[in-house]
Design an enzyme around this catalytic site. Structure first.
Site, PDB file in Angstrom:
ATOM      1  N   TYR A 139       0.818  -1.214   0.000  1.00 23.31           N
ATOM      2  CA  TYR A 139       0.000   0.000   0.000  1.00 23.31           C
ATOM      3  C   TYR A 139       0.851   1.263   0.000  1.00 23.31           C
ATOM      4  CZ  TYR A 139      -4.681  -1.852   0.007  1.00 23.31           C
ATOM      5  OH  TYR A 139      -5.861  -2.437  -0.388  1.00 23.31           O
ATOM      6  N   GLY A 251     -10.193  -5.333  -4.504  1.00 26.62           N
ATOM      7  CA  GLY A 251      -8.856  -5.734  -4.938  1.00 26.62           C
ATOM      8  C   GLY A 251      -8.173  -6.644  -3.933  1.00 26.62           C
ATOM      9  N   ASP A 252      -8.379  -6.376  -2.644  1.00 28.12           N
ATOM     10  CA  ASP A 252      -7.808  -7.238  -1.610  1.00 28.12           C
ATOM     11  C   ASP A 252      -8.447  -8.624  -1.656  1.00 28.12           C
ATOM     12  OD1 ASP A 252      -6.113  -5.232  -0.163  1.00 28.12           O
ATOM     13  OD2 ASP A 252      -8.052  -4.266   0.078  1.00 28.12           O
ATOM     14  N   ARG A 253      -9.759  -8.657  -1.901  1.00 30.51           N
ATOM     15  CA  ARG A 253     -10.437  -9.949  -2.013  1.00 30.51           C
ATOM     16  C   ARG A 253      -9.899 -10.739  -3.199  1.00 30.51           C
ATOM     17  NH1 ARG A 253     -11.807 -14.268   0.048  1.00 30.51           N
ATOM     18  NH2 ARG A 253     -13.817 -15.196  -0.436  1.00 30.51           N
ATOM     19  N   SER A 256      -6.321 -12.038  -2.474  1.00 28.93           N
ATOM     20  CA  SER A 256      -6.294 -13.099  -1.463  1.00 28.93           C
ATOM     21  C   SER A 256      -6.790 -14.421  -2.030  1.00 28.93           C
ATOM     22  CB  SER A 256      -7.143 -12.693  -0.246  1.00 28.93           C
ATOM     23  OG  SER A 256      -8.528 -12.709  -0.540  1.00 28.93           O
TER      24      SER A 256
END
Length: 460
Positions: A139, A251-253, A256
């Site tokens: 980040y 985006g994190d989902r 992951s």
């Protein structure tokens, strides 16, 4: 496969949502006034990616740095229950505060993040050596630039899958990474490409794969899906049609899921397809009440994720169930009526074995996968859960809907599910039965037509 360990390494943020409604403007400026109803804090950045990865049933270790300030203390509380190896950050905690009005973000205030770039300590580096797969969640706070961390990541990339979620202010991925997952704007910015749409994604991904010496680049394109580019070519994975108001965390989902599926031994095409599907489910759970949702066929975990997200926002969860062997107008009316009662609709679908026990050896006419897909094609259905028991009580106990809907000519007190639903304060609703419409009647009519010789099967 035994217990596997996904290590998520990267920058943790503190995300704060101030949630309320807007009914007026400031008297001294054309700015909305948010009447705050609640406040929610959660771990963002690598912390959010780790939390989301944990929902997929794998062991997750978060490797990060946390500042010894008041916001850092809140961040630590948000990470409670998640295995975390945290070094000390010498810079202040990055806090992103969003103003959410009626489910829509209207402004964001950023603060913190001042001070020297963080460095990985020995405990953090040791945790990377225990990983079966690694997700680098960058980040832009500087951790990914630490030379010692990069050396370990380079060594691990030759042994286990490493997925890198890059940031415009972050460091380049180390060579040998299995997949880099920028969004379209990031990919174009990294590659210096001006073209738009799929052409821009293709050119950017091809350039980045060579420049960064990585195995694959996956460019996420929101509603248009994701473009996977490897040495063997390109593959476009379309996304379900979801009209999203708030895509924060999508985006994190995505990252992951890709990391988790690669760790489980799945190929990149499978991992990307699963990531697109689950990211769409994540976004669908986050959209405002008045927006329509595109149906998503998914596993129980995703349905529970949807229910949790809707409930967290104060929404009403509706569920219905049945065999739905041959969809007809009666089903459509019941499903539309059910969806109108709340903020999401989960359909509990009898499995093939369950239908066979209930209706005989000749049923179902349509298999559970096709039945689930047909239901999910209806815009009033948000998720489908297949259950194997004769009745839906077990899955209802897991979902705990606020409203349980059944179509028929009986009363709620005659339903076997009613005591269970009412035990947690839920409501049972029966919608009117549409006379002359039933899967069994349609099946009997088709059988009689064939037996009377009015049509002859061709075998095709």
């Amino acid at each position: 496969m035994g217990v596997v360990n996904l290590v998520v390494v990267g920058d943790c943020l503190l995300d704060v949502d101030l949630i309320g409604t807007v009914t007026r403007l400031c008297p001294d400026a054309p700015a909305p006034v948010l009447a705050q109803r609640s406040q929610r804090s959660r771990a963002g950045g690598a912390g959010l990616a780790a939390r989301l990865a944990a929902t997929d049933g794998v062991d997750v270790t978060l490797v990060t740095v946390i500042a010894p300030d008041a916001d850092g203390a809140v961040l630590r509380e948000c990470l409670d229950g998640l295995r975390t190896v945290a070094g000390r950050a010498e810079r202040s905690t990055s806090v992103k505060t969003r103003l959410i009005a009626d489910g829509r973000p209207i402004a964001r205030v950023d603060r913190g993040g001042d001070g020297p770039a963080p460095l990985a300590d020995d405990r953090m580096l040791a945790a990377l050596h225990e990983a079966d797969a690694i997700l680098v969640s960058d980040y832009g706070c500087g951790l990914s630039a630490d030379p010692r961390l990069r050396a370990v990541l380079t060594e691990r990339a030759a042994r286990v899958p490493v997925v890198w979620d890059p940031h415009p202010r972050g460091a380049e991925p180390v060579p040998g990474v299995a997949a880099v997952v920028p969004n379209l704007a990031e990919a174009k910015g990294f590659a210096g490409v001006d073209e738009t749409g799929l052409a821009g994604a293709s050119r950017s991904a091809a350039w980045l794969r060579e420049a960064w010496q990585v195995d694959a680049v996956v460019v996420t394109m929101g509603a248009r899906g994701a473009l996977l580019v490897t040495s063997s070519g390109e593959q476009l994975v379309p996304a379900p049609e979801v009209r999203a108001v708030d895509v924060c965390g999508a985006g994190d989902r995505f990252a992951s899921v890709v990391a988790t599926e690669l760790m489980r031994g799945k190929g990149l095409p499978h991992a990307v397809a699963d990531a697109v599907r689950k990211s769409a489910a994540f976004v669908a759970a986050d959209i405002a009440e008045e927006m329509s949702r595109q149906s998503i066929v998914d596993e129980k975990a995703t349905a529970q994720e949807l229910v949790a997200a809707v409930r967290e926002r104060g929404g009403t969860v509706v569920a219905t169930g049945g065999c739905f062997d041959l969809l007809h107008a009666g089903h459509a009316r019941t499903l539309r009526a059910a969806r109108a009662l709340g903020d999401c609709l989960v359909v509990c679908l009898n499995s093939d074995e369950s239908v066979r026990r209930l209706k005989g050896a000749g049923r179902p006419i349509t298999g559970q996968r096709e039945r689930a897909e047909l239901l999910a094609a209806l815009d009033c259905v948000d998720a489908v859960v297949v259950f194997d028991e004769d009745g839906p009580q077990q899955v209802l106990s897991q979902l705990r809907p606020d409203i349980w809907v059944k179509g028929g000519d009986y009363t709620p007190d005659r339903l076997p599910e009613t005591p269970l639903v009412r035990s947690w304060g839920g409501t049972v609703v029966v919608t009117p039965y549409l006379e002359g419409r039933s899967s069994t009647r349609i099946a009997e009519t088709l059988t009689s037509i064939v037996e009377e010789g009015d049509c002859v099967p061709t075998g095709r």
